[in-house]
Design a protein around this motif. Structure first.
Motif, mmCIF file in Angstrom:
data_model
loop_
_atom_site.group_PDB
_atom_site.id
_atom_site.type_symbol
_atom_site.label_atom_id
_atom_site.label_comp_id
_atom_site.label_asym_id
_atom_site.label_seq_id
_atom_site.Cartn_x
_atom_site.Cartn_y
_atom_site.Cartn_z
ATOM 1 N N VAL A 204 -13.259 6.097 -2.512
ATOM 2 C CA VAL A 204 -13.184 5.937 -1.069
ATOM 3 C C VAL A 204 -12.142 6.907 -0.538
ATOM 4 N N THR A 205 -12.515 7.630 0.508
ATOM 5 C CA THR A 205 -11.615 8.549 1.192
ATOM 6 C C THR A 205 -11.451 8.048 2.619
ATOM 7 N N ILE A 206 -10.211 7.833 3.043
ATOM 8 C CA ILE A 206 -9.935 7.267 4.366
ATOM 9 C C ILE A 206 -9.153 8.270 5.192
ATOM 10 N N LEU A 207 -9.675 8.570 6.374
ATOM 11 C CA LEU A 207 -9.006 9.472 7.304
ATOM 12 C C LEU A 207 -8.370 8.641 8.407
ATOM 13 N N ALA A 208 -7.045 8.758 8.567
ATOM 14 C CA ALA A 208 -6.333 7.961 9.562
ATOM 15 C C ALA A 208 -4.950 8.554 9.767
ATOM 16 N N VAL B 212 0.823 -1.212 0.000
ATOM 17 C CA VAL B 212 0.000 0.000 0.000
ATOM 18 C C VAL B 212 0.855 1.259 0.000
ATOM 19 N N GLU B 213 1.932 1.256 0.790
ATOM 20 C CA GLU B 213 2.747 2.457 0.924
ATOM 21 C C GLU B 213 3.390 2.871 -0.391
ATOM 22 N N SER B 214 3.697 1.906 -1.240
ATOM 23 C CA SER B 214 4.317 2.239 -2.526
ATOM 24 C C SER B 214 3.301 2.670 -3.573
ATOM 25 N N ARG B 215 2.043 2.394 -3.328
ATOM 26 C CA ARG B 215 1.002 2.710 -4.310
ATOM 27 C C ARG B 215 0.245 3.988 -3.987
ATOM 28 N N PHE B 216 0.060 4.261 -2.686
ATOM 29 C CA PHE B 216 -0.786 5.387 -2.291
ATOM 30 C C PHE B 216 -0.062 6.265 -1.277
ATOM 31 N N ALA B 217 -0.217 7.571 -1.438
ATOM 32 C CA ALA B 217 0.422 8.526 -0.533
ATOM 33 C C ALA B 217 -0.639 9.279 0.258
ATOM 34 N N PHE B 218 -0.317 9.597 1.511
ATOM 35 C CA PHE B 218 -1.218 10.390 2.339
ATOM 36 C C PHE B 218 -1.131 11.867 1.976
ATOM 37 N N LYS B 219 -2.278 12.533 2.072
ATOM 38 C CA LYS B 219 -2.366 13.978 1.840
ATOM 39 C C LYS B 219 -2.927 14.636 3.096
ATOM 40 N N PRO B 220 -2.723 15.946 3.235
ATOM 41 C CA PRO B 220 -3.350 16.652 4.369
ATOM 42 C C PRO B 220 -4.871 16.646 4.242
ATOM 43 N N VAL B 221 -5.558 16.645 5.368
ATOM 44 C CA VAL B 221 -7.020 16.659 5.352
ATOM 45 C C VAL B 221 -7.536 17.880 4.596
ATOM 46 N N SER B 222 -6.853 18.989 4.750
ATOM 47 C CA SER B 222 -7.305 20.238 4.116
ATOM 48 C C SER B 222 -7.264 20.177 2.602
ATOM 49 N N SER B 223 -6.508 19.210 2.053
ATOM 50 C CA SER B 223 -6.377 19.134 0.589
ATOM 51 C C SER B 223 -7.483 18.317 -0.064
ATOM 52 N N TRP B 224 -8.345 17.691 0.768
ATOM 53 C CA TRP B 224 -9.355 16.816 0.175
ATOM 54 C C TRP B 224 -10.332 17.598 -0.680
ATOM 55 N N ALA B 225 -10.588 17.050 -1.849
ATOM 56 C CA ALA B 225 -11.539 17.689 -2.761
ATOM 57 C C ALA B 225 -12.286 16.610 -3.512
ATOM 58 N N THR B 226 -13.593 16.726 -3.557
ATOM 59 C CA THR B 226 -14.397 15.722 -4.257
ATOM 60 C C THR B 226 -14.170 15.777 -5.757
ATOM 61 N N SER B 227 -13.643 16.896 -6.253
ATOM 62 C CA SER B 227 -13.383 16.999 -7.686
ATOM 63 C C SER B 227 -12.300 16.021 -8.125
ATOM 64 N N GLU B 228 -11.506 15.524 -7.162
ATOM 65 C CA GLU B 228 -10.439 14.590 -7.492
ATOM 66 C C GLU B 228 -10.905 13.144 -7.512
ATOM 67 N N GLN C 4 -8.380 8.183 -1.866
ATOM 68 C CA GLN C 4 -7.672 9.292 -1.234
ATOM 69 C C GLN C 4 -7.428 8.943 0.234
ATOM 70 N N LEU C 5 -6.172 9.052 0.662
ATOM 71 C CA LEU C 5 -5.788 8.815 2.045
ATOM 72 C C LEU C 5 -5.452 10.155 2.672
ATOM 73 N N LEU C 6 -6.158 10.488 3.752
ATOM 74 C CA LEU C 6 -5.966 11.769 4.422
ATOM 75 C C LEU C 6 -5.301 11.537 5.766
ATOM 76 N N ALA C 7 -4.175 12.211 5.974
ATOM 77 C CA ALA C 7 -3.395 12.027 7.201
ATOM 78 C C ALA C 7 -3.887 12.948 8.299
ATOM 79 N N THR C 8 -4.097 12.377 9.468
ATOM 80 C CA THR C 8 -4.450 13.165 10.640
ATOM 81 C C THR C 8 -3.474 12.827 11.760
ATOM 82 N N SER C 9 -3.649 13.466 12.899
ATOM 83 C CA SER C 9 -2.773 13.219 14.036
ATOM 84 C C SER C 9 -3.476 12.316 15.039
ATOM 85 N N LEU C 10 -2.723 11.873 16.046
ATOM 86 C CA LEU C 10 -3.297 11.005 17.071
ATOM 87 C C LEU C 10 -4.444 11.702 17.786
#
Length: 626
Positions: free
Chosen positions: A601-605, A378-394, A401-407
């Motif tokens: 699918v958009t995953i926040l983690a 998975v790590e070589s195929r998909f990169a995390f982006k900031p939550v603020s960058s999420w856009a449904t147009s993409e 889309q993988l959205l990175a958050t904090s603990l």
């Protein structure tokens, strides 16, 4: 009870590993067992904790027992006191010397289930009901699933035969995969477990298998056909899929084998509890080994991975030896809410009765969701982006889309994301739902009917999923937040009008043939009377809300991943737990959630939590052996 052990019990209760009811039951053990002590209570508390994690037993070998203890405490973020393991060691030593016989039996026969609440067998401790169910499953699987040889040269002929009388939506013959044809040919002569991921055609195979079975053995047309699943929603969805497969069949074929297709089309669907005939006053089933189902009946059970060991045992116990039985399921999905994982166990020990479908027609080789669902590299195929960058147009088809958050995820971060999601996928809900007229009679082409369909499409087009109910990213919190958007929009556009809501049934309503998990829309007539709108087949049905108890509905803008199992949505927004070691942070949760999505699918983690979910397989210790 000494102070150390009291602290253990308090810790287990405080973290939710042991419920207050379970603690009361444990406190009552000395009434039935004169030599019960605090060490036994600790051991049984661990057994109940592991039961909550899906295990049906714990090992009494000390190294493995310590591993279970440490794993349990870690998953609930409870520090381990060395005195805990010492207490368990004392309990094991006394139990192996024949102690605690007031509550622990030897498991020498099935009848031991009725004598003692716990069973000690082969250095494992079971709640006796699970030990008994294990024996039943093992015995009946040996009797029912007996393999027969078949000629693989017939696979090509089967594929050609089906292609000759079918056409898909594009007018092309339906070409089965080899594994699908194998299931059809073998199913005529033996009982099977048919497994595969989303879109691999399990129910399509069952349709053609039943057709082949009844054409080959027309005498079976005189005997019952039961379509069952753990939930009514899943059972009805299976029936709908099977019946829709008839659209692939030519009119000439339908006419030539009218009795066969009529049999399949008229088959009734059941929850397993309704099929077995649960008798609540007696806490037993109408159908059992003494009152089995009719001879030569045919059973199809979908979503078998969701069936716990006690229900599975009760089902198999009531099936006559000459019955036909086909179990469908995806072993990679979530196991049952209750203890046991029978489908997964059987796939491990009964491969000769299993046909695995591997070609997905929902996720092709270029599908990003399909690639992610493999949970490999998975790590070589998909990169995390900031939550603020999420856009449904993409979100292109099958986009991930993988959205990175904090603990410590912030409320502001969640609010911003949910606001974007609402504006993209739910913005028109309040406006359109407020215009529905529950009392209006209409035909499919009327504006009212089209309005209802638009509202329903909003409800089923996208879904927010979370592994948890509680907390800032739990479904309770998310639903309340989305409801605030709906309320605000209703107030701004329709002052004084009551707020329509997206709801879900949480308890079966047998009178109306409605089931736990069914979606509905709360709406109002012009006098302000409230109704709930369900969709049954192609029709919308309205019921006044006063016909239902008040506690049968909950908000459904967001759903737990468990509740969504078996459902499909074009777009999914999924939240994973952020704490490493969380009991719901595992491969099955991740796989089940992301495969609910068909287009995006958009995953926040947190990246760490996501990696842990990919690598952590939730194992259940049940001891089923064949």
């Amino acid at each position: 009870m000494d102070k150390n052990n009291e602290n253990l019990m308090n810790a287990l209760v405080e973290c939710g590993a042991v419920t207050l009811l379970q603690k009361r039951l444990l406190d009552a053990i000395p009434e039935f067992c004169p030599d019960a002590d605090s060490h036994l209570i600790d051991l049984l508390a661990l057994l109940l904790c592991r039961q909550g994690r899906g295990d049906t037993r714990i090992p009494l070998e000390l190294d493995r027992l310590e591993s279970r203890l440490l794993n349990t405490l870690e998953s609930f973020a409870v520090p381990c006191n060395p005195a805990y393991m010492e207490s368990l060691q004392n309990a094991v030593a006394k139990m192996n010397d024949g102690g605690y016989e007031g509550v622990v039996g030897g498991g020498d026969s099935e009848e031991s289930f009725f004598k003692k609440p716990f069973t000690l067998k082969d250095n494992y401790l079971y709640p006796s009901k699970y030990f008994y169910s294990k024996l039943v499953v093992e015995k009946r699987v040996r009797e029912l699933f007996v393999t027969h040889s078949f000629d693989r040269n017939n696979i090509a002929r089967c594929i050609d035969r089906v292609a000759a009388f079918t056409k898909d939506g594009a007018g092309n013959p339906v070409r089965l995969e080899e594994a699908q044809a194998e299931a059809i040919l073998r199913g005529v002569y033996e009982n099977l477990i048919i497994t595969g991921g989303p879109g691999t055609g399990k129910t399509t195979v069952i349709f053609f298998l039943l057709r082949e079975l009844y054409c080959t053995h027309p005498e079976l047309l005189e005997h019952p056909l039961y379509l069952a699943a753990p939930s009514g929603k899943a059972a009805d969805r299976m029936k709908e899929s099977i019946v829709n497969s008839m659209n692939l069949v030519s009119s000439e074929e339908l006419e030539n084998n009218f009795a066969v297709y009529d049999k399949i089309a008229k088959a009734e669907t059941y929850t397993l509890h309704r099929l077995l005939g649960y008798l609540p006053n007696e806490n037993k089933f109408f159908h059992d080994e003494d009152n089995p189902f009719p001879e030569n009946a045919v059973f199809v059970m979908d979503e078998s991975s969701m069936v716990d060991i006690t229900l599975f045992g009760a089902f198999l116990k009531a099936i006559p030896r000459n019955a036909k039985i086909f179990l469908l399921g995806d072993a990679d999905q979530l196991p049952p809410v209750d203890a046991g994982a029978v489908l997964g166990d059987l796939l491990g020990v009964k491969l000769n009765s299993t046909v695995k479908l591997t070609v997905s027609r929902r996720f092709n080789k270029n599908s990003e969701i399909g690639q992610l669902a493999s949970l490999e590299n998975v790590e070589s195929r998909f990169a995390f982006k900031p939550v603020s960058s999420w856009a449904t147009s993409e979100t292109s088809q099958n986009a991930v889309q993988l959205l990175a958050t904090s603990l410590e995820i912030s409320r502001a971060e969640i609010d911003s994301l949910l606001k974007k999601w609402f504006e993209q996928y739910m913005l028109d809900f309040a406006t359109l739902a407020s215009q529905i007229d529950p009392k209006k009679e209409c035909s499919p082409q009327d504006e009212e009917s089209q309005l209802r369909q638009k509202v329903w499409d909003i409800c089923t087009h996208s879904k927010i999923l979370s592994a948890e109910r509680q907390g800032v990213i739990g479904t309770d919190s998310i639903n309340q937040y989305i409801e605030q958007f709906v309320e605000k929009q209703t107030f701004e556009k329709y002052r004084g009008k009551k707020v329509c809501k997206m709801l879900m049934l949480v308890k079966n309503q047998k009178t109306f043939r409605l089931y736990n998990g069914d979606m509905c829309v709360l709406c109002y007539d012009k006098f302000g009377e409230s109704y709930v709108m369900f969709k049954k087949g192609n029709d919308f049905v309205f019921y006044p809300t006063y016909l239902f108890p008040k506690d049968v509905f909950e908000l459904a803008y967001a759903s737990t991943i468990h509740k969504a199992q078996g459902s499909e949505y074009d777009h999914v927004l999924m939240f994973l737990p952020t704490r490493l070691g969380h009991p719901l942070l595992n491969r099955q949760i991740l796989y089940t959630g992301l495969t609910r999505a068909k287009q995006s699918v958009t995953i926040l983690a947190t990246p760490e939590a996501f990696k842990s979910a990919c690598e952590t397989v939730a194992q259940r210790d049940t001891g089923i052996e064949l």
